[in-house]
Design an enzyme around this catalytic site. Sequence first.
Site, short mmCIF file in Angstrom:
data_model
loop_
_atom_site.label_atom_id
_atom_site.label_comp_id
_atom_site.label_asym_id
_atom_site.label_seq_id
_atom_site.Cartn_x
_atom_site.Cartn_y
_atom_site.Cartn_z
N LYS A 101 0.79 -1.24 0.00
CA LYS A 101 0.00 0.00 0.00
C LYS A 101 0.83 1.29 0.00
O LYS A 101 0.37 2.34 0.43
CB LYS A 101 -0.99 0.05 1.19
CG LYS A 101 -1.84 -1.15 1.43
CD LYS A 101 -2.16 -1.95 0.22
CE LYS A 101 -3.14 -1.30 -0.72
NZ LYS A 101 -3.26 -2.14 -1.96
N GLY A 143 2.40 2.37 -2.88
CA GLY A 143 2.53 2.89 -4.25
C GLY A 143 3.08 1.86 -5.23
O GLY A 143 3.62 2.23 -6.29
N HIS A 157 7.30 -7.46 -2.26
CA HIS A 157 7.18 -6.86 -0.93
C HIS A 157 8.21 -7.47 0.02
O HIS A 157 8.21 -7.18 1.21
CB HIS A 157 5.78 -7.10 -0.35
CG HIS A 157 4.69 -6.33 -1.05
ND1 HIS A 157 4.81 -5.01 -1.41
CD2 HIS A 157 3.44 -6.70 -1.43
CE1 HIS A 157 3.69 -4.61 -1.99
NE2 HIS A 157 2.85 -5.62 -2.03
N SER A 205 -4.66 3.07 4.11
CA SER A 205 -4.82 2.42 2.81
C SER A 205 -4.90 0.90 2.99
O SER A 205 -5.75 0.24 2.39
CB SER A 205 -3.63 2.79 1.91
OG SER A 205 -3.78 2.21 0.64
N TYR A 264 6.41 8.20 -1.69
CA TYR A 264 5.15 8.43 -2.39
C TYR A 264 4.81 9.93 -2.43
O TYR A 264 4.44 10.47 -3.46
CB TYR A 264 4.06 7.64 -1.66
CG TYR A 264 2.67 7.71 -2.25
CD1 TYR A 264 2.25 6.76 -3.18
CD2 TYR A 264 1.76 8.69 -1.85
CE1 TYR A 264 0.96 6.80 -3.71
CE2 TYR A 264 0.48 8.74 -2.36
CZ TYR A 264 0.08 7.80 -3.30
OH TYR A 264 -1.20 7.84 -3.81
N GLY A 305 -5.81 7.71 -3.76
CA GLY A 305 -4.55 8.26 -4.29
C GLY A 305 -4.28 9.69 -3.85
O GLY A 305 -3.92 10.54 -4.66
#
Length: 330
Positions: free
Chosen positions: A66, A68, A134, A167, A226, A298
């Site tokens: 979460k 980006g 990840h 998010s 981000y 976003g």
Amino acid sequence: ERQEEEEDTNIINAVVSKLPTRQGWSQSLVLYKNYWINPLFVQGILRLHTTFKPRHDDIILASNPKCGTTWMKALTFTITNRSRYELGNNDHPLLSRHPQELVPSLEIFHRHKNDDSLINSLEALPSPRLLPTHMPLSLFPPLSSSSIAASARIVYVCREPKDAFVSLWHFVSKYRRGGEHSTDNLESALDMFIQGFSPYGPFWDHCLEYWRQSISSPDNILFLKYEDMMSEPVKHVVRLATFLGVPFSVKEEEDGVPEEVVRFCSFDNLSSIRVNKSGEFVRVQDRVVDKSSFFRKGVVGDWVNHMSEEMGTKIDRVMEEKLKGSGLVL
Ligand code: A3P
């Protein structure tokens, strides 16, 4: 070879079944070498350890969930393939495939036991391969420090933790189970998050590993945030292209190609493409993740619309304590 593979699978299952397990985030997570990871992905990671063949020009796209990832997949694909797929043409692959499918994560390739086709398709990817993951740096075997120094290129994207948490909470809340939505509440999710219990958590350790490596090998890791990318997207797209070894030419800059990449990969544009709006992305056991779940809002700072200031402070305190002295500010 089959027999060897079966033995590998048995060993992997035995390792995973002995790990500490905890329920939360609508799934069970196991603690593997300091990180809480879905057992299916631990299997994928262990399998990767025995099968992955690194290439000198691989490009690793690493992130906490979460932060980006989807955006980064779209940007790096668009940048590195821009001579093959011109922007503005209606055959661009991002118009017909979700970024998560077009540039699948390593854990997905290796999740399925005995599924040679997926591993073969990883082998079949043209160079330079875009390999999102990840995985924390310490769990990525080909990236031992010496090989990083030699050649690997890693783009790491991280995000302000309160926004990442909100998010994540929304994403997990959208998992569907037999038509029902999960009902983890935000407060208990916050407690788990600040204990370091979240998918691929502790969140801070994940960031710190890549951060430290980016300081010791600045040529090999591009550490992005981000928020910085949102506030100056063109500047970061230009940096990204240079880092990826495909810098924009003077002519391209004059023609506004970096701006065009930014527009094409923007939240507004990607989230309006039909293929990103409907359908299932993945079905894991009884859990369904919809393609639209990767596009929510976003927006930077959206946490204030979901958490009290007091709740926000809880995350700030932990982060401050954990990042102290590292030079990293999130
Ligand atoms: P929000 O839930 O805050 O909206 P990941 O791709 O790592 O799973 O991260 C998902 C987050 O990135 C979501 O954040 C999502 O809306 C946002 N996102 C997806 N595509 C984006 C884009 N093209 N530009 C900016 N943010 C994007």
